[in-house]
Design a protein around this motif. Sequence first.
Motif, PDB file in Angstrom:
ATOM      1  N   LEU A  70     -11.213  23.611   4.991  1.00 40.46           N
ATOM      2  CA  LEU A  70     -10.104  22.668   4.925  1.00 40.46           C
ATOM      3  C   LEU A  70     -10.690  21.262   4.905  1.00 40.46           C
ATOM      4  N   GLU A  71     -10.487  20.553   3.810  1.00 31.77           N
ATOM      5  CA  GLU A  71     -10.980  19.178   3.670  1.00 31.77           C
ATOM      6  C   GLU A  71      -9.782  18.241   3.720  1.00 31.77           C
ATOM      7  N   CYS A  72      -9.691  17.470   4.794  1.00 30.01           N
ATOM      8  CA  CYS A  72      -8.546  16.587   4.999  1.00 30.01           C
ATOM      9  C   CYS A  72      -8.898  15.162   4.586  1.00 30.01           C
ATOM     10  N   PHE A  73      -8.039  14.570   3.760  1.00 24.72           N
ATOM     11  CA  PHE A  73      -8.205  13.197   3.304  1.00 24.72           C
ATOM     12  C   PHE A  73      -7.026  12.381   3.842  1.00 24.72           C
ATOM     13  N   ALA A  74      -7.322  11.401   4.684  1.00 24.72           N
ATOM     14  CA  ALA A  74      -6.276  10.647   5.376  1.00 24.72           C
ATOM     15  C   ALA A  74      -5.462   9.798   4.407  1.00 24.72           C
ATOM     16  N   ALA A  75      -4.204   9.572   4.779  1.00 24.88           N
ATOM     17  CA  ALA A  75      -3.333   8.692   3.990  1.00 24.88           C
ATOM     18  C   ALA A  75      -3.821   7.249   4.098  1.00 24.88           C
ATOM     19  N   ARG A  76      -3.498   6.474   3.119  1.00 20.68           N
ATOM     20  CA  ARG A  76      -3.882   5.061   3.128  1.00 20.68           C
ATOM     21  C   ARG A  76      -3.024   4.285   4.113  1.00 20.68           C
ATOM     22  N   ASP A  77      -3.673   3.440   4.895  1.00 18.36           N
ATOM     23  CA  ASP A  77      -2.919   2.602   5.829  1.00 18.36           C
ATOM     24  C   ASP A  77      -2.905   1.135   5.403  1.00 18.36           C
ATOM     25  N   TRP A  78      -3.410   0.856   4.194  1.00 17.76           N
ATOM     26  CA  TRP A  78      -3.434  -0.515   3.678  1.00 17.76           C
ATOM     27  C   TRP A  78      -2.130  -0.767   2.936  1.00 17.76           C
ATOM     28  N   GLN A  79      -1.213  -1.483   3.595  1.00 21.74           N
ATOM     29  CA  GLN A  79       0.108  -1.760   3.039  1.00 21.74           C
ATOM     30  C   GLN A  79       0.145  -3.182   2.500  1.00 21.74           C
ATOM     31  N   VAL A  80       0.367  -3.313   1.186  1.00 21.50           N
ATOM     32  CA  VAL A  80       0.429  -4.630   0.542  1.00 21.50           C
ATOM     33  C   VAL A  80       1.868  -4.871   0.085  1.00 21.50           C
ATOM     34  N   VAL A  81       2.404  -6.045   0.426  1.00 20.60           N
ATOM     35  CA  VAL A  81       3.779  -6.388   0.058  1.00 20.60           C
ATOM     36  C   VAL A  81       3.750  -7.632  -0.826  1.00 20.60           C
ATOM     37  N   LEU A  82       4.367  -7.539  -1.983  1.00 27.63           N
ATOM     38  CA  LEU A  82       4.422  -8.644  -2.925  1.00 27.63           C
ATOM     39  C   LEU A  82       5.853  -9.161  -3.005  1.00 27.63           C
ATOM     40  N   PHE A  83       6.079 -10.386  -2.549  1.00 32.74           N
ATOM     41  CA  PHE A  83       7.391 -11.018  -2.697  1.00 32.74           C
ATOM     42  C   PHE A  83       7.396 -11.780  -4.010  1.00 32.74           C
ATOM     43  N   GLY A  84       8.067 -11.202  -4.989  1.00 31.68           N
ATOM     44  CA  GLY A  84       8.092 -11.759  -6.330  1.00 31.68           C
ATOM     45  C   GLY A  84       7.561 -10.748  -7.318  1.00 31.68           C
ATOM     46  N   ALA A  85       8.249 -10.614  -8.451  1.00 30.31           N
ATOM     47  CA  ALA A  85       7.873  -9.626  -9.456  1.00 30.31           C
ATOM     48  C   ALA A  85       7.612 -10.276 -10.802  1.00 30.31           C
ATOM     49  N   GLY A  86       7.120 -11.518 -10.766  1.00 27.93           N
ATOM     50  CA  GLY A  86       6.854 -12.250 -12.006  1.00 27.93           C
ATOM     51  C   GLY A  86       5.537 -11.850 -12.658  1.00 27.93           C
ATOM     52  N   HIS A  87       5.040 -12.708 -13.533  1.00 28.50           N
ATOM     53  CA  HIS A  87       3.862 -12.380 -14.346  1.00 28.50           C
ATOM     54  C   HIS A  87       2.612 -12.130 -13.504  1.00 28.50           C
ATOM     55  N   VAL A  88       2.370 -12.992 -12.496  1.00 27.46           N
ATOM     56  CA  VAL A  88       1.185 -12.804 -11.653  1.00 27.46           C
ATOM     57  C   VAL A  88       1.325 -11.535 -10.833  1.00 27.46           C
ATOM     58  N   SER A  89       2.514 -11.293 -10.323  1.00 27.72           N
ATOM     59  CA  SER A  89       2.747 -10.070  -9.548  1.00 27.72           C
ATOM     60  C   SER A  89       2.465  -8.831 -10.383  1.00 27.72           C
ATOM     61  N   GLN A  90       2.949  -8.818 -11.606  1.00 27.41           N
ATOM     62  CA  GLN A  90       2.745  -7.656 -12.463  1.00 27.41           C
ATOM     63  C   GLN A  90       1.266  -7.469 -12.818  1.00 27.41           C
ATOM     64  N   ALA A  91       0.555  -8.566 -13.006  1.00 30.56           N
ATOM     65  CA  ALA A  91      -0.879  -8.462 -13.249  1.00 30.56           C
ATOM     66  C   ALA A  91      -1.600  -7.942 -12.011  1.00 30.56           C
ATOM     67  N   LEU A  92      -1.160  -8.391 -10.837  1.00 32.08           N
ATOM     68  CA  LEU A  92      -1.778  -7.933  -9.588  1.00 32.08           C
ATOM     69  C   LEU A  92      -1.499  -6.452  -9.349  1.00 32.08           C
ATOM     70  N   ILE A 120       6.989  -4.072  -3.834  1.00 29.32           N
ATOM     71  CA  ILE A 120       7.314  -5.281  -4.590  1.00 29.32           C
ATOM     72  C   ILE A 120       8.770  -5.608  -4.314  1.00 29.32           C
ATOM     73  N   VAL A 121       9.032  -6.815  -3.838  1.00 26.77           N
ATOM     74  CA  VAL A 121      10.391  -7.210  -3.450  1.00 26.77           C
ATOM     75  C   VAL A 121      10.821  -8.404  -4.299  1.00 26.77           C
ATOM     76  N   ASP A 122      12.016  -8.313  -4.869  1.00 25.85           N
ATOM     77  CA  ASP A 122      12.548  -9.410  -5.668  1.00 25.85           C
ATOM     78  C   ASP A 122      14.077  -9.322  -5.629  1.00 25.85           C
ATOM     79  N   SER A 123      14.728 -10.443  -5.919  1.00 26.51           N
ATOM     80  CA  SER A 123      16.199 -10.458  -5.971  1.00 26.51           C
ATOM     81  C   SER A 123      16.716 -10.132  -7.361  1.00 26.51           C
ATOM     82  N   ARG A 124      15.809 -10.033  -8.335  1.00 26.03           N
ATOM     83  CA  ARG A 124      16.201  -9.845  -9.739  1.00 26.03           C
ATOM     84  C   ARG A 124      15.876  -8.418 -10.168  1.00 26.03           C
TER      85      ARG A 124
END
Length: 287
Positions: A98-120, A133-137
């Motif tokens: 049994l080979e267990c691979f832990a879940a990722r704990d690195w949570q990244v939150v992007l406020f804004g879904a514009g051009h830079v956000s999409q490239a990131l 990714i959080v946006d009002s649009r």
Amino acid sequence: MKHLNWSSAIQHCQQAGRGYVIATIINTQGSTPRDGGSKMVVDAERSYDTIGGGQLEFLIVQQARELLEKNQSCQVLRPFPLAAEAAQCCGGHVTVMLECFAARDWQVVLFGAGHVSQALVAILAGLPCQVRIVDSRADQLVMPLPVNCRFEVFANPVEAVASLADNAWVVVFTHDHGLDFQLCSELLRQDRWRYVGLIGSATKALRFRKRLADAGFDEVVIRQIYSPIGLPEVKGKLPMEVAVSIAAQLQALYYQHQPATTGRSTSWREIKNILQQPGQAIHSESE
């Protein structure tokens, strides 16, 4: 989700940042439902492929989920006498890794879904993180999202701050400087983040620091915001160039926070011992 075989399931879990266990039959004796080398993958919700079904597979899934609950990468070598432990009439014996691979704990939150956000997002898709990714649009994000990313629409994005995970890495680059300021203010009030970055020029950064100070924030608290965002050594103003700079800063800081680990490998002598003496399990942790 369509049915996945074990190899496709590994790729899916890795891309999504989900924890998973690979179960491999590495030794068989007598009559067994599957041969050595058979594999299945187990995550917190389902299993993929099969190593023989029946009570054996039930026990494997159960033990895999126990490992996943600890969220630590490790290897366990486990013997199963099919008649005595799994109540299967074939009566043979299998040893399962049994080979267990832990879940990722690195949570990244992007406020804004514009051009830079999409490239990131395109860059973060290949890094070991999960992205919100959080946006009002609602119509702003038109690109297909990688499996480790999700897009959420809030009429007022500031309301999303309360639902963010502790120690999240937060990047603020909305279409509205006023909204940027509200987000920065709320993020500093809660003060539970590993990183807060604000896009903009040095002039914008100075203005925001003055406004935050006028709003009553201490200078030490204000300095927690990385602005201008990104590594200064990475030049360029195109969306992808800015995204590369931000991603480089995030990754550099992330690995600074990771503790040094020294994994223990299972020796061949230990493996040989368990194959010759059924009933003994071996457990080793990996980095």
